[in-house]
Write an enzyme that holds these catalytic residues in place. Sequence first.
Site, PDB file in Angstrom:
ATOM      1  N   HIS A  38      39.854  40.777  30.712  1.00 54.14           N
ATOM      2  CA  HIS A  38      39.637  40.058  31.973  1.00 54.14           C
ATOM      3  C   HIS A  38      40.164  38.630  31.830  1.00 54.14           C
ATOM      4  CE1 HIS A  38      37.092  37.943  34.998  1.00 54.14           C
ATOM      5  NE2 HIS A  38      37.185  39.091  35.653  1.00 54.14           N
TER       6      HIS A  38
ATOM      7  N   CYS B 134      33.963  33.531  43.773  1.00 55.44           N
ATOM      8  CA  CYS B 134      34.273  32.600  42.693  1.00 55.44           C
ATOM      9  C   CYS B 134      35.427  31.685  43.052  1.00 55.44           C
ATOM     10  CB  CYS B 134      34.561  33.357  41.396  1.00 55.44           C
ATOM     11  SG  CYS B 134      35.912  34.518  41.484  1.00 55.44           S
ATOM     12  N   CYS B 135      36.465  32.231  43.716  1.00 56.25           N
ATOM     13  CA  CYS B 135      37.697  31.450  43.844  1.00 56.25           C
ATOM     14  C   CYS B 135      37.580  30.231  44.754  1.00 56.25           C
ATOM     15  CB  CYS B 135      38.852  32.353  44.277  1.00 56.25           C
ATOM     16  SG  CYS B 135      39.262  33.588  43.017  1.00 56.25           S
TER      17      CYS B 135
ATOM     18  N   GLY C 166      28.720  38.370  28.062  1.00 50.94           N
ATOM     19  CA  GLY C 166      29.770  39.298  28.515  1.00 50.94           C
ATOM     20  C   GLY C 166      30.864  38.564  29.269  1.00 50.94           C
ATOM     21  N   HIS C 167      30.493  37.563  30.006  1.00 50.95           N
ATOM     22  CA  HIS C 167      31.469  36.705  30.694  1.00 50.95           C
ATOM     23  C   HIS C 167      31.278  35.298  30.145  1.00 50.95           C
ATOM     24  CE1 HIS C 167      33.972  34.694  33.517  1.00 50.95           C
ATOM     25  NE2 HIS C 167      33.973  35.639  34.441  1.00 50.95           N
TER      26      HIS C 167
ATOM     27  N   HIS D 253      25.391  38.587  33.435  1.00 51.19           N
ATOM     28  CA  HIS D 253      25.933  37.282  33.846  1.00 51.19           C
ATOM     29  C   HIS D 253      24.922  36.144  33.768  1.00 51.19           C
ATOM     30  CE1 HIS D 253      29.334  39.620  35.449  1.00 51.19           C
ATOM     31  NE2 HIS D 253      29.995  38.510  35.563  1.00 51.19           N
TER      32      HIS D 253
ATOM     33  N   GLU E 270      41.117  43.200  36.714  1.00 49.01           N
ATOM     34  CA  GLU E 270      41.614  41.808  36.734  1.00 49.01           C
ATOM     35  C   GLU E 270      42.018  41.351  35.340  1.00 49.01           C
ATOM     36  OE1 GLU E 270      38.157  39.792  38.293  1.00 49.01           O
ATOM     37  OE2 GLU E 270      37.783  41.402  39.713  1.00 49.01           O
TER      38      GLU E 270
END
Lengths: 652, 652
Positions: B262, B410-411, B185-186, B134, B314
């Site tokens: 994802h 995160c949200c 990766g993200h 990340h 997810e």
Amino acid sequence: MKLHPVDLKKIHINDPFWSKHVSLVKEAVIPYQWDAINDRIKDAEPSHSLMNFKIAAGLCEGEFYGAVFQDTDVAKWLEAVGFALAAQPDGELERTADQVIDIIAKAQCPDGYLNTYFTIREPEKRWSDLCEGHELYTAGHMMEAAVAYYMGTGKRKFLDVVLRFADLICDTFGFEDGKIHGYPGHQEVELGLIKLYQVTGESRYLEQAKYFIDARGVGENYFLKELNRPGFRYIFPEFKDYEPIYSQSHLPVREQKTAEGHAVRAMYMYSAMADLAEACGDDSLMEACRTLWDNMTQKRMYITGSIGSSGILERFTTDYDLPNDCNYSESCASIGMAMFGQRMGNITREAKYYDVVERALYNTVLAGIALDGKSFFYVNPLEVWPDNCLPRTSKEHVKPIRQKWFGVSCCPPNIARTLASMGQYIYGVDGESIYVNLFISNETTVDMGGREVSMTMETRFPWKMEVDITLRGVPESGMKLAVRIPDYAGNFAVRYVGDGGQADGYGPALVREKGYGIISLTGDVCLHVTWDAPARFVHSNPLVRADSGKVALVRGPIVYCLEEADNGSNLAAVYVDPGTPVTEEEKDLFGGIIGLSFAGKKISGREWGGDELYGLHPVTWEDVKLKAVPYACWNNRGVGEMVVWMKELFKM
Amino acid sequence: MKLHPVDLKKIHINDPFWSKHVSLVKEAVIPYQWDAINDRIKDAEPSHSLMNFKIAAGLCEGEFYGAVFQDTDVAKWLEAVGFALAAQPDGELERTADQVIDIIAKAQCPDGYLNTYFTIREPEKRWSDLCEGHELYTAGHMMEAAVAYYMGTGKRKFLDVVLRFADLICDTFGFEDGKIHGYPGHQEVELGLIKLYQVTGESRYLEQAKYFIDARGVGENYFLKELNRPGFRYIFPEFKDYEPIYSQSHLPVREQKTAEGHAVRAMYMYSAMADLAEACGDDSLMEACRTLWDNMTQKRMYITGSIGSSGILERFTTDYDLPNDCNYSESCASIGMAMFGQRMGNITREAKYYDVVERALYNTVLAGIALDGKSFFYVNPLEVWPDNCLPRTSKEHVKPIRQKWFGVSCCPPNIARTLASMGQYIYGVDGESIYVNLFISNETTVDMGGREVSMTMETRFPWKMEVDITLRGVPESGMKLAVRIPDYAGNFAVRYVGDGGQADGYGPALVREKGYGIISLTGDVCLHVTWDAPARFVHSNPLVRADSGKVALVRGPIVYCLEEADNGSNLAAVYVDPGTPVTEEEKDLFGGIIGLSFAGKKISGREWGGDELYGLHPVTWEDVKLKAVPYACWNNRGVGEMVVWMKELFKM
């Protein structure tokens, strides 16, 4: 006094329904499993289990491979062999098994310890991870296998090996100072020890099983203590936030009121509790068994006789939570439920227990194995949508087709040993009575107060609800025959047939007691037992939200399903009026079944534009002819959709 | 030429519906998040994120704590602060943020590298785990935050920090020999780099974003190579059987036809692809964006504007697989979908994109935050049965009540930055036209060919389908006003009002184009826009098996649900006839909503014995009065059942 099964050596099953499955065990499953434990199945994950024993025995060089409980692959094969040899001697198979037993004996440590994972890989960690190390679980399967092999062949070598191991376990675990105060993370050793007690009469094994049950969940949780020890290393990282309820160690067993946690562990524990309650005359333990059984079968069991609503951790969830497409419903858990039910039925003589045993065996256990005996389901949901059985999703445990052999291969050998020992479920006997629990054609002899009574049962059940029972050698002093009246039976009737000395066509005096029809006999008889069980649509309790507004089609013990092969795709769009007539028809499909057909309706996509996901289009219908097949037979014609619970079309 | 949002400093939102949510950001969420990143929230998992920066900066002693991407807690807080300061200056908040930026600057390595996990804990592992480390994801959030802070305050310090980091990234990754040929990766750094390009005009940042997109999924998968390197250690053990589809690296992006993996990663990637397609005039990339958007919104999106059908990982699953009770439907994924839709709408000027943006913002994004701004949902299923939201089961990701602050947080900050920057979604402008995408009361000024046009919008949308638009300073050379005609709108009409020099009540010439109503203006106007959108029951495509035989109640963009607080328990037993009249009523509940009520029927448990799980009892009914509330408002009255899709009562 409790009922006990007949000697497997004295019962010969010759049943139009079961014999093909039972004979698969010897003809296909045992040879296939033999190939599997020898790593000779192409494209399947290797088992390496026999090689592990050879390495531990010093016969080969190499590393341990597989799960910590890999030894049980070999144990379950030997157990199935033991049962198969009881039914029918086979010199070559016995020689092969003896060679395996020789290896096992060499793999045993000098102090009696037997477990290839810990012996090869981590000898210093012995008994340090009761939570997930599976040593006692593996030990229990070794014990059960050794007892089966001893009963099937009369040979003691394997039995003596496990008795030495059992003695070590007895010396190691207990309430006494200096012993480990732990208990197994996965129950099973309790059942093994009880069987050792039953064949040897040695009460220390019974006492040891009782210790494991009595110690469980009392005081500070043993597993949490274990996991909190400095340097503890997790075999399974997913157990980092361990919840004792997962292994039924959250409360003392007598205080447990609901079926919780990993379903197989629960079943093995409850089965041992039932054995101990009876053997020790322990009323509080028996009360706990009744409470747990009732909770499970009245609130947490699928209509197919399966359990384990959560795909994650293969566990029970909450009352009435029975999702049909993401559940686990493991074959092994249904086998465990049959074991528990058998014990409860034999202790209480209440038919309700065998109603559930029958439901589990005829539906989920049989669904676990393909008609050719060479591929298997672990997971038995009641709806399968093949497109969505994707790895790395919420349905990753659901397989759209039976698998060859699993890395964790508990189910195939468990199914094999169950089929190989079907005889134990048919009757319960006590020297004065014969209880008929399951309707499976067979011949047997039963000791009735010192006199050999020979008994035959002939039936085309579950397709025909008719059973012919013949008893020869009935003592003049009298005996009782109790025939289970299934919970789905109407118009249950027993009539004399022909030459028994009684008037043909008349019924004997029948006393109904706890779900059995009991007949007192003083001479030989031929009886014709009949009842009605037409196909019908059943509802679930309205609190089962997954089945709300749906019906399932059952006929006798057989739960039916719709398959895509017969009915096309998008089976979720099918509706049925439960008042619709159902046509029953004998079919050659799947080796002979009764197929069911009926009219239904299906939501049509005709009015719907291809690209719109949500909209105002009215629902349009098409009439469909539906064909249902037994759930146990599903997925023998390739990958396709399957659904048990169909939407109900209400007439308001 | 694409449309762009108005300057957030030039738009003032004063909307009866949104202002209470937007003001929550400054009044509640930003202070709450400040407490969170300083570990001052009682009973919540500590964030430690600011402390990680202090340790990396050498200001404190200690160990890194948290996830590898813990830095993004701070980044997202700063981004929300940047947006909030753009809307309304606040000296104290700005001083606090400046102090945080000073710490961040000190935590930057001499070569520009910025990431506290790798700096503190594993400096030698830099860039060695692009798959799940990340680092580039975190870098992207730092960049987005720095741009927002620069835009909100005009201060360059944070921007200069991330530009140095961006330069290091540009020097490190690329197709050239000697550079790392990997990609994140993200996904997220792509969006950050594009924003750096937009504020600096430096094309190397755009080129670098293009590299990450162009390199992705081409040739041998970079992550599989990385994971197979000797000694590779997994940060997340669940990634041992890594599937490139999870991170949309299974194919070159231009060859991807279905929304996969994802969901948040997919949305960030698609958003960057749209930006790049427009900035570089890349038609094949634009075509891929259209294809992916259509697949997602036509086959893989919930009616609430959420995505991610699998609780595990997810992620997206397959077409029409939209289970309502075990899906993920992450708030962040809906935010990402709004970002993607905004870009597509601004590029194509097609209203269908903002139809989805609106659906996501009004339902799932708002549902993610409690009315008091202090608790949050990550996961937004369309049915919740609180009893079954058990840890360590298939529903462990579903929470029956909003949570204070998550370990992986995160949200909450993502919702905060979205609410704080709502202004960017309202309009799209290009110097010649103003596109009205969302109906939110506001005042703004827009540069129209060098002339400042002031515009106001007044509305009680989404409760009233009426919008008053006033334009002052319209150039005589002319301009265009385009008003989105929502996909649910009937009788869309625009009329002059009063003093604009036009005849009151008449409609201007309206050209319908790609879902917008376009009006050519040569002078100031007041316009009254109206349409119809009564409450109505909608169906899903019959291939969506989870919704087969069900209806959802919507009114305009608002999806409604039934809550236990209004309708009792066992909502799965409720049926509704979609022809039934629905009463709309203004209510004070939840700060003012329109509540909906209608008659329904419910399967009654009256005839059912308590202990029976399956049986032949007929279904009995009770009449029920049902009350529906907006889905976004659910769970503000304690724990209880909730359901969006209701069973349909068919009249056959």
